[in-house]
Design an enzyme around this catalytic site. Structure first.
Site, PDB file in Angstrom:
ATOM      1  N   GLY B  53      -5.469 -11.469 -11.036  1.00 40.06           N
ATOM      2  CA  GLY B  53      -6.088 -12.421 -11.942  1.00 40.06           C
ATOM      3  C   GLY B  53      -5.050 -13.348 -12.537  1.00 40.06           C
ATOM      4  N   SER B  54      -5.485 -14.546 -12.932  1.00 42.38           N
ATOM      5  CA  SER B  54      -4.624 -15.433 -13.703  1.00 42.38           C
ATOM      6  C   SER B  54      -4.583 -14.917 -15.143  1.00 42.38           C
ATOM      7  CB  SER B  54      -5.164 -16.859 -13.657  1.00 42.38           C
ATOM      8  OG  SER B  54      -5.073 -17.365 -12.345  1.00 42.38           O
ATOM      9  N   GLY B  55      -3.654 -15.456 -15.931  1.00 42.40           N
ATOM     10  CA  GLY B  55      -3.545 -15.023 -17.318  1.00 42.40           C
ATOM     11  C   GLY B  55      -2.358 -14.097 -17.542  1.00 42.40           C
ATOM     12  N   HIS B  56      -1.592 -13.794 -16.461  1.00 47.87           N
ATOM     13  CA  HIS B  56      -0.433 -12.904 -16.576  1.00 47.87           C
ATOM     14  C   HIS B  56       0.874 -13.657 -16.309  1.00 47.87           C
ATOM     15  CE1 HIS B  56      -3.421  -9.810 -16.592  1.00 47.87           C
ATOM     16  NE2 HIS B  56      -3.768 -10.034 -15.343  1.00 47.87           N
ATOM     17  N   LYS B 104      -1.745  -4.488  -7.487  1.00 46.79           N
ATOM     18  CA  LYS B 104      -1.788  -3.706  -8.732  1.00 46.79           C
ATOM     19  C   LYS B 104      -3.033  -2.820  -8.714  1.00 46.79           C
ATOM     20  CE  LYS B 104      -1.578  -7.241 -11.608  1.00 46.79           C
ATOM     21  NZ  LYS B 104      -1.782  -8.213 -10.514  1.00 46.79           N
ATOM     22  N   ASP B 109      -8.701  -5.705  -7.526  1.00 46.53           N
ATOM     23  CA  ASP B 109      -7.568  -6.068  -6.680  1.00 46.53           C
ATOM     24  C   ASP B 109      -7.538  -5.201  -5.430  1.00 46.53           C
ATOM     25  OD1 ASP B 109      -5.706  -8.019  -8.373  1.00 46.53           O
ATOM     26  OD2 ASP B 109      -6.518  -6.527  -9.742  1.00 46.53           O
ATOM     27  N   HIS B 218      -5.199  -6.683 -19.599  1.00 46.28           N
ATOM     28  CA  HIS B 218      -6.419  -7.473 -19.454  1.00 46.28           C
ATOM     29  C   HIS B 218      -7.206  -7.593 -20.739  1.00 46.28           C
ATOM     30  CE1 HIS B 218      -5.552  -6.361 -15.265  1.00 46.28           C
ATOM     31  NE2 HIS B 218      -5.916  -7.592 -15.070  1.00 46.28           N
TER      32      HIS B 218
END
Lengths: 203, 330
Positions: B53-56, B104, B109, B218
């Site tokens: 996911g984006s945001g990391h 991950k 994922d 998350h």
């Protein structure tokens, strides 16, 4: 008997239901997950409706396989592969028939639900979409779509006191107790849309 | 809500366009959401593909470049990418030496990378996979989805990336990646929840004066909530949690990672406490990295990751790397 048009209308009805409930799904997901279930399914079913308007498979199986493939290509996360597999495997089980009976649908949906259980490694009671889908398919064996909807809704509500054992909510351990599972809630929307489509056809 | 965005729907695409203009040595395919090193495929080299996911950020796109990843697939915010992205990335970077997927341990994922591996193999690309699951806050049992993958992802991507850069074969690069994961453990704490663009408000409610212990990346709550602790007390708790599970007999690689909204002033102070606890526990430290590397949007807090090193792993860690988020030695 149910034809390809019935299945297209089922997918359109699901798109509308998910659109309508997206904020609630995201709210449920923010309590025990990562606050994206509503927006993810909204994006996925919008894409399903779009492709079903562009391409018109002429069999029930064709409609569901196309819808499932589209969810896998557009959604991501866990819900893309899980809902995609549910629809794709249900579609494959329906085969090439131009029309199918409610009993055929019940058997095919069971094959789809089994595939979801195998893919996610989950069982009823784990606080997942299976807690709505398994009772719905059991009820559908009698051919009664309205009973399937009720069973799915009850199944979703019954996830509230459970502790999650699969997916992101499982990382919270006992803290996942007391929140209704967003996946079971969206699964009840899918089955609800199926009952609604049948009622619309009968009227 | 105060976010520097246009609308939630275009957050990822907007970020990718900005990333493309900031880093001309990357190829950023905004339409298909794939970030590639410009010189890929590199003849004779195993390619490394990761994503999530984006945001990391900077994970994973910020770690694409010589010495680390060949490609990254960013999904929607906190949502794994789709198999189409991964297959496209694998096809673009495969030189014929094979592709290692670094995944991950999150259900989404894992499922999407599994599907992608099947599709890529159908296209004749040799795929190996390594699952990162370093988070000791989650017990590994038959009845749960297992440990989360967090800070050790950076270690796996850097060290396996160095092995690939040297021209080591796929099975060797995969073995190194697995070894790094097996020797790594993490523990994280949150001082605030994060706000996702889709929701626009904090994902969980954390009253001031309290903190969450055992968080992931998350915005999900952690395992336990306690009254606020000092930096030293948090370091005691986090390092001891890691060492309960990892008993290093050789010097460790230490990552003190910010979750996105904690300034370096606090992270360096926290690192001083982490080093103190490690010293008290008799653990010697070979290398330390401090900064925001595996983040959770605007969450405040930090995580500690330790990896038990040997000479070979240390050599690969020190090897040159040239990415947007990690760069040394060249």
């Amino acid at each position: 008997m149910l034809d390809a048009d019935f299945f297209r209308r089922w997918m359109f009805a699901t798109t509308v239901a998910v659109d309508h409930e997206a904020a609630r799904l995201t709210e449920l997901d923010s309590a025990i997950g990562d606050a994206d279930h509503g927006s993810n399914l909204q994006r996925g079913f919008a894409a399903v409706s779009q492709i079903l308007e562009q391409e018109s498979p002429d069999t029930p199986g064709g409609v569901l396989t196309l819808a499932g493939r589209q969810l896998i290509s557009k959604v991501g996360g866990a819900s893309g592969p899980l809902y995609g597999t549910l629809l794709r495997r249900t579609g494959k089980a329906l085969g090439d028939a131009a029309e199918v009976s409610e009993a055929d649908l019940a058997a095919a949906l069971r094959a789809g639900v089994d595939a979801v259980a195998a893919l996610g490694g989950a069982a009823p009671g784990d606080k997942t979409m299976l807690d709505a889908l398994v009772p719905a398919v059991d009820a559908l064996d009698g051919g009664d779509l309205a009973a399937a909807r009720t069973a799915a809704e009850h199944g979703a509500e019954a996830t509230t006191p459970l502790q999650a054992r699969r997916g992101r909510a499982s990382y919270l351990g006992p803290r996942s107790i007391g929140h209704q599972d967003p996946g079971a809630t969206s699964a009840a929307l899918l089955i609800g849309a199926l009952a609604e489509t049948a009622e619309g056809s009968a009227a | 809500m105060r976010m520097l965005i246009n609308v939630a729907e275009t957050v990822v695409a907007d970020a990718l366009r900005g990333m493309a203009s900031a880093h001309p040595d990357l190829v950023v395919d905004v339409e298909n959401r794939v970030i590639l090193r410009r010189d890929a495929p590199v003849a004779g080299q195993v390619a490394l593909v990761s994503g999530g996911g984006s945001g990391h950020e900077p994970l994973h796109g910020g770690f694409v470049g010589p010495g680390m990843l060949s490609a990254a697939c960013p999904g929607e915010v906190f949502t794994s990418p789709v198999p189409d992205q991964m297959v496209r990335a694998a096809a673009a970077v495969d030189s014929g030496a094979g592709v290692l997927f670094i995944v991950k341990n999150y259900t989404g994922d894992v499922l999407n990378f599994d599907m992608a591996a099947e599709l890529a193999e159908d296209e004749g690309i040799q795929i190996a996979k390594v699952l990162v699951n370093d988070d000791v806050a989650v017990t590994d049992s038959l009845y749960t989805a297992g440990r989360r993958g967090t800070g050790a992802t950076l270690f796996v991507e850097k060290i396996a990336g160095a092995a690939a850069e040297e021209g080591q074969p796929l099975e060797r690069v995969e073995a190194v990646a697995r070894q790094v994961n097996e020797r790594s453990r993490s523990f994280g704490v949150a001082l605030s929840a994060c706000s996702t663009p889709a929701k626009g408000s904090p994902t969980f409610d954390l009253p001031s004066g309290e903190l969450e212990l055992g968080i992931g990346i998350h915005g999900e709550p952690g395992r336990e909530r306690r009254p606020m602790m000092t930096s030293g007390e948090i370091a005691d708790f986090a390092v001891n949690a890691v060492l309960e599970d990892l008993n290093p007999s050789s010097p460790v690689l230490a990552l003190v990672n910010g979750m996105g909204a904690t300034p370096l002033l606090e992270l360096y102070g926290f690192n001083a406490e982490v080093q103190r606890v490690l010293g008290e526990r008799g653990v010697s430290v070979a290398r330390t990295l401090v900064g925001n590397y595996v983040t959770s949007l605007d969450m405040a807090g930090a995580s500690v990751t330790l990896c038990e090193m040997d000479e070979e792993l240390l050599r690969l860690w020190d090897a040159p790397v040239s990415t947007a988020g990690l760069r040394w030695g060249r």
